[in-house]
Design an enzyme around this catalytic site. Structure first.
Site, PDB file in Angstrom:
ATOM      1  N   LYS A 181     -72.154  19.635 -56.668  1.00 34.99           N
ATOM      2  CA  LYS A 181     -71.615  20.994 -56.742  1.00 34.99           C
ATOM      3  C   LYS A 181     -70.290  21.025 -55.985  1.00 34.99           C
ATOM      4  O   LYS A 181     -70.245  21.096 -54.758  1.00 34.99           O
ATOM      5  CB  LYS A 181     -72.571  22.027 -56.135  1.00 34.99           C
ATOM      6  CG  LYS A 181     -72.195  23.417 -56.612  1.00 34.99           C
ATOM      7  CD  LYS A 181     -72.457  24.514 -55.626  1.00 34.99           C
ATOM      8  CE  LYS A 181     -71.458  24.650 -54.534  1.00 34.99           C
ATOM      9  NZ  LYS A 181     -70.076  25.054 -54.943  1.00 34.99           N
ATOM     10  N   GLU A 256     -70.370  16.526 -43.042  1.00 32.86           N
ATOM     11  CA  GLU A 256     -68.986  16.295 -42.596  1.00 32.86           C
ATOM     12  C   GLU A 256     -68.373  17.681 -42.420  1.00 32.86           C
ATOM     13  O   GLU A 256     -68.091  18.372 -43.401  1.00 32.86           O
ATOM     14  CB  GLU A 256     -68.201  15.511 -43.665  1.00 32.86           C
ATOM     15  CG  GLU A 256     -68.685  14.101 -43.867  1.00 32.86           C
ATOM     16  CD  GLU A 256     -68.384  13.188 -42.693  1.00 32.86           C
ATOM     17  OE1 GLU A 256     -67.459  13.494 -41.910  1.00 32.86           O
ATOM     18  OE2 GLU A 256     -69.085  12.175 -42.562  1.00 32.86           O
ATOM     19  N   CYS A 290     -59.194  18.647 -42.689  1.00 34.43           N
ATOM     20  CA  CYS A 290     -60.207  18.714 -41.621  1.00 34.43           C
ATOM     21  C   CYS A 290     -59.738  18.020 -40.357  1.00 34.43           C
ATOM     22  O   CYS A 290     -60.089  18.412 -39.251  1.00 34.43           O
ATOM     23  CB  CYS A 290     -61.520  18.116 -42.098  1.00 34.43           C
ATOM     24  SG  CYS A 290     -61.334  16.458 -42.759  1.00 34.43           S
ATOM     25  N   GLU A 391     -61.290  26.577 -35.570  1.00 31.50           N
ATOM     26  CA  GLU A 391     -60.464  26.010 -36.631  1.00 31.50           C
ATOM     27  C   GLU A 391     -59.810  27.149 -37.421  1.00 31.50           C
ATOM     28  O   GLU A 391     -60.476  28.107 -37.777  1.00 31.50           O
ATOM     29  CB  GLU A 391     -61.415  25.225 -37.547  1.00 31.50           C
ATOM     30  CG  GLU A 391     -60.776  24.327 -38.541  1.00 31.50           C
ATOM     31  CD  GLU A 391     -61.818  23.706 -39.482  1.00 31.50           C
ATOM     32  OE1 GLU A 391     -62.784  24.390 -39.869  1.00 31.50           O
ATOM     33  OE2 GLU A 391     -61.650  22.534 -39.833  1.00 31.50           O
TER      34      GLU A 391
HETATM   35  P1  NAD Z   1     -67.314  25.982 -47.114  1.00 32.42           P
HETATM   36  O1  NAD Z   1     -68.301  25.602 -46.077  1.00 32.42           O
HETATM   37  O2  NAD Z   1     -66.976  27.405 -47.294  1.00 32.42           O
HETATM   38  O3  NAD Z   1     -67.780  25.459 -48.551  1.00 32.42           O
HETATM   39  C1  NAD Z   1     -68.011  24.084 -48.820  1.00 32.42           C
HETATM   40  C2  NAD Z   1     -68.927  23.951 -50.023  1.00 32.42           C
HETATM   41  O4  NAD Z   1     -70.206  24.475 -49.683  1.00 32.42           O
HETATM   42  C3  NAD Z   1     -68.463  24.723 -51.260  1.00 32.42           C
HETATM   43  O5  NAD Z   1     -68.743  23.958 -52.407  1.00 32.42           O
HETATM   44  C4  NAD Z   1     -69.353  25.964 -51.218  1.00 32.42           C
HETATM   45  O6  NAD Z   1     -69.543  26.581 -52.472  1.00 32.42           O
HETATM   46  C5  NAD Z   1     -70.638  25.361 -50.703  1.00 32.42           C
HETATM   47  N1  NAD Z   1     -71.602  26.294 -50.117  1.00 32.42           N
HETATM   48  C6  NAD Z   1     -71.359  27.440 -49.436  1.00 32.42           C
HETATM   49  N2  NAD Z   1     -72.531  28.014 -49.059  1.00 32.42           N
HETATM   50  C7  NAD Z   1     -73.525  27.202 -49.509  1.00 32.42           C
HETATM   51  C8  NAD Z   1     -74.947  27.247 -49.445  1.00 32.42           C
HETATM   52  N3  NAD Z   1     -75.597  28.227 -48.827  1.00 32.42           N
HETATM   53  N4  NAD Z   1     -75.647  26.247 -50.029  1.00 32.42           N
HETATM   54  C9  NAD Z   1     -75.017  25.234 -50.643  1.00 32.42           C
HETATM   55  N5  NAD Z   1     -73.674  25.149 -50.761  1.00 32.42           N
HETATM   56  C10 NAD Z   1     -72.933  26.105 -50.178  1.00 32.42           C
HETATM   57  O7  NAD Z   1     -66.012  25.120 -46.786  1.00 32.42           O
HETATM   58  P2  NAD Z   1     -64.597  25.156 -47.514  1.00 32.42           P
HETATM   59  O8  NAD Z   1     -63.902  26.419 -47.148  1.00 32.42           O
HETATM   60  O9  NAD Z   1     -64.766  24.803 -48.936  1.00 32.42           O
HETATM   61  O10 NAD Z   1     -63.878  23.908 -46.790  1.00 32.42           O
HETATM   62  C11 NAD Z   1     -63.218  24.001 -45.571  1.00 32.42           C
HETATM   63  C12 NAD Z   1     -64.047  23.393 -44.462  1.00 32.42           C
HETATM   64  O11 NAD Z   1     -64.394  22.055 -44.807  1.00 32.42           O
HETATM   65  C13 NAD Z   1     -63.287  23.282 -43.165  1.00 32.42           C
HETATM   66  O12 NAD Z   1     -64.103  23.704 -42.109  1.00 32.42           O
HETATM   67  C14 NAD Z   1     -62.985  21.796 -43.045  1.00 32.42           C
HETATM   68  O13 NAD Z   1     -62.817  21.338 -41.730  1.00 32.42           O
HETATM   69  C15 NAD Z   1     -64.176  21.195 -43.706  1.00 32.42           C
HETATM   70  N6  NAD Z   1     -63.897  19.828 -44.158  1.00 32.42           N
HETATM   71  C16 NAD Z   1     -64.424  18.778 -43.458  1.00 32.42           C
HETATM   72  C17 NAD Z   1     -64.143  17.461 -43.835  1.00 32.42           C
HETATM   73  C18 NAD Z   1     -64.665  16.268 -43.069  1.00 32.42           C
HETATM   74  O14 NAD Z   1     -64.515  15.148 -43.527  1.00 32.42           O
HETATM   75  N7  NAD Z   1     -65.290  16.445 -41.922  1.00 32.42           N
HETATM   76  C19 NAD Z   1     -63.341  17.245 -44.957  1.00 32.42           C
HETATM   77  C20 NAD Z   1     -62.834  18.337 -45.650  1.00 32.42           C
HETATM   78  C21 NAD Z   1     -63.123  19.639 -45.245  1.00 32.42           C
END
Ligand code: NAD
Length: 503
Positions: A181, A256, A290, A391
């Site tokens: 997803k 992650e 990130c 962040e």
């Molecule tokens: P997010 O947590 O809002 O969403 C990430 C994913 O999770 C999306 O596909 C979203 O639809 C899904 N999601 C949301 N609620 C869910 C649930 N209840 N059940 C299952 N799936 C769910 O994050 P974002 O805004 O897409 O990304 C930004 C964040 O990602 C930042 O905090 C960034 O630091 C982090 N990030 C971390 C890394 C790493 O390698 N550590 C890499 C890239 C991004």
């Protein structure tokens, strides 16, 4: 156009919502997407479960899996132009960056293909097992690695296809099936990848895709008992929710999460390099990275001139859309994210931070239809401020100062996160001492942001659980089993059936 890929067939979502995907650079409509409902996701889980329990994929040899990943890499390069364009339209990022991203995606598939091929030629390859020498001739004892099963893979929008590749490639190399997803904001390159996996010859049901939001399309991946592992990349709060939801069925969980990454500059650093990298660290992809170096920790004695120059150059960065050759960085992903970044900066100023440049969305001119937020520098910060601890995931740099090496380390580690960080100095011994004491999954010395598929990636503290990339990335998707074979079976004699009782 049907956007769900389930059991080897493309289909349209049943009862989910409908979403407009708009290019963040100018708001134009890229596509309308029918989003998956929880029922669609459960269908995808059923297909993945069936393919794991009854299909050929889990028992194919690692070399066959490696060969398939290699074919996928070739197809990615064949379609590189179209994939990069789709990525830029969904994210608004510059086309040149999307081009690099497709190359990175390709190298991830090649990396896991190589690991698989290497294992298949090693004398005691993982699947052949590691013999445990018990010093007994009547027992053959071997430790083997097997696929975990059905994996739920959930990814964010900042590097859409790269984040998908970091999960899909090792997941397949280990022999699992999956339901992916991707972020609801950036689904197109994941859809394209499914087509390439099919073309490369992946059996039906091994790869399944649901597009849609987290609460509906995503949630079943962490609650359904038929899913064995959930691997998530995204924000800290979502990660916590997923971990809690996965507890009821005791899934393997890999996370992650976010970071608030310190970039430490000592007075003896090469000045030009450190200034250049301080800008790259935080303003690349408008800070939506990130590992962004969003916390500048600079030695007190050079602070004024160093920060003045960072501020001057930050103010000169040219913003623009994906196809603007003059643009140095692009927009934020959405109006909602832009508002969050704006509010973050306003709160920082109320807390006492000094706004040196940026801080207001571009609300007029050519870029007013996009979600542009200029490079922003907040001076005079300290580690108790919200803008230093939380962040922003936008182009916002906070500045703190330190006087000693010990203070730099203490401040840098004063965070719930532990994803990445950097240290700039010409003193090699100091660099090694500081790197050793930073509680982070990645530390760069005199550099910022490079990553290689062959190295590992993962967070300390609340930045995550588990590792991606390297060989460790593959291990996340494997179970380990010990097989004990009695080669001279006979009664043991504990309960009077004859034989000699042995403890
Ligand atoms: P997010 O947590 O809002 O969403 C990430 C994913 O999770 C999306 O596909 C979203 O639809 C899904 N999601 C949301 N609620 C869910 C649930 N209840 N059940 C299952 N799936 C769910 O994050 P974002 O805004 O897409 O990304 C930004 C964040 O990602 C930042 O905090 C960034 O630091 C982090 N990030 C971390 C890394 C790493 O390698 N550590 C890499 C890239 C991004």
């Amino acid at each position: 156009m049907p956007e769900l890929f389930i059991g080897g067939t493309w289909r349209t979502a049943q009862a989910g919502g409908r979403r407009e995907i708009r290019c963040p650079a100018d708001g134009h409509l890229v596509a309308e997407i029918d989003e998956a409902s929880a029922d669609d996701t459960r269908d995808a889980i059923a297909a993945a479960r069936h393919a794991f329990d009854h299909g050929p994929w889990p028992s194919t040899s690692v070399s066959e899996r490696g060969a398939l990943l290699e074919r996928v890499a070739d197809l990615l390069q064949r379609d590189k132009g179209a994939i990069a364009r789709a990525e830029s339209l969904d994210t608004g990022k510059r086309l040149i960056e999307s081009d690099y991203d497709v190359d990175d995606v390709t190298s991830v598939f090649r990396h896991f293909a190589t690991i698989a091929q290497t294992e298949s030629t090693e004398a005691a390859g993982h699947e052949a097992g590691r013999v445990v020498d018990l010093g007994r001739s009547d027992v053959h004892s071997v430790v083997v690695h097997e696929p975990v099963g059905v994996c739920g893979l959930i990814t964010p929008w900042n590097y859409p296809l790269l984040q998908v590749a970091w999960k899909v490639a090792p997941c397949l190399a280990a022999g699992n099936t999956f339901v992916l997803k991707p972020s609801e904001l950036t689904p197109h390159t994941a859809i394209m990848l499914m087509g390439l996996l099919q073309e490369a010859g992946l059996p039906d049901g091994v790869a399944n895709l649901v597009v849609g939001d987290g609460p509906h399309a995503g949630a079943p991946l962490s609650t359904d008992h038929r899913v064995d592992l959930v691997s998530f990349t995204g924000g800290l709060e979502t990660g916590k929710r997923i971990m809690k939801a996965a507890a009821d069925t005791v899934k393997k969980v890999a996370l992650e999460l976010g970071g608030k990454n310190p970039n430490i500059v000592f007075a003896d650093a090469d000045r030009e390099t450190a200034i250049d990298m301080a800008l790259t660290a935080v303003f690349l992809h408008s800070g939506q990275v990130c590992s962004a170096g969003a916390r500048l920790l600079v030695e007190d004695s050079i602070k004024t001139e160093f920060v003045d120059e960072v501020v001057r150059r930050a103010g000169q960065i040219t913003l623009g859309g994906p196809f603007d050759p003059e643009a140095e960085t692009g927009p934020l992903i959405s109006e909602a994210h832009l508002r969050k970044v704006q509010a973050y900066v306003e709160r920082a100023v109320i807390e006492g931070a000094v706004l040196r440049t940026g801080g207001e969305r571009l609300a007029s001119g050519d870029l007013a239809d996009g979600f542009y937020f200029p490079p922003t520098v907040l001076d005079e910060c300290h580690s108790k401020m919200h803008c230093v601890q939380d962040e922003s995931f936008g182009p916002v740099l906070t500045v703190e100062t330190f006087r000693t090496e010990a203070e730099a380390i203490r401040l840098a580690n004063d965070s719930i996160y532990g994803l990445a960080g950097a240290v700039f100095t010409t003193d090699a011994a100091k660099a090694d001492r500081v790197a050793a004491k930073l509680r982070m999954g990645t530390v760069w010395i005199n550099d910022y942001h490079p990553y290689v598929a062959a190295a590992e990636w993962g967070g300390y503290k609340q930045s995550g659980i588990g590792r991606e990339l390297g060989r460790a990335g593959l291990e996340e998707y494997r179970e380990t089993k010990h097989i004990w074979r009695n080669t001279e079976p006979g009664p043991q004699g504990w309960f009077g059936s004859g034989g000699e009782a042995t403890p």
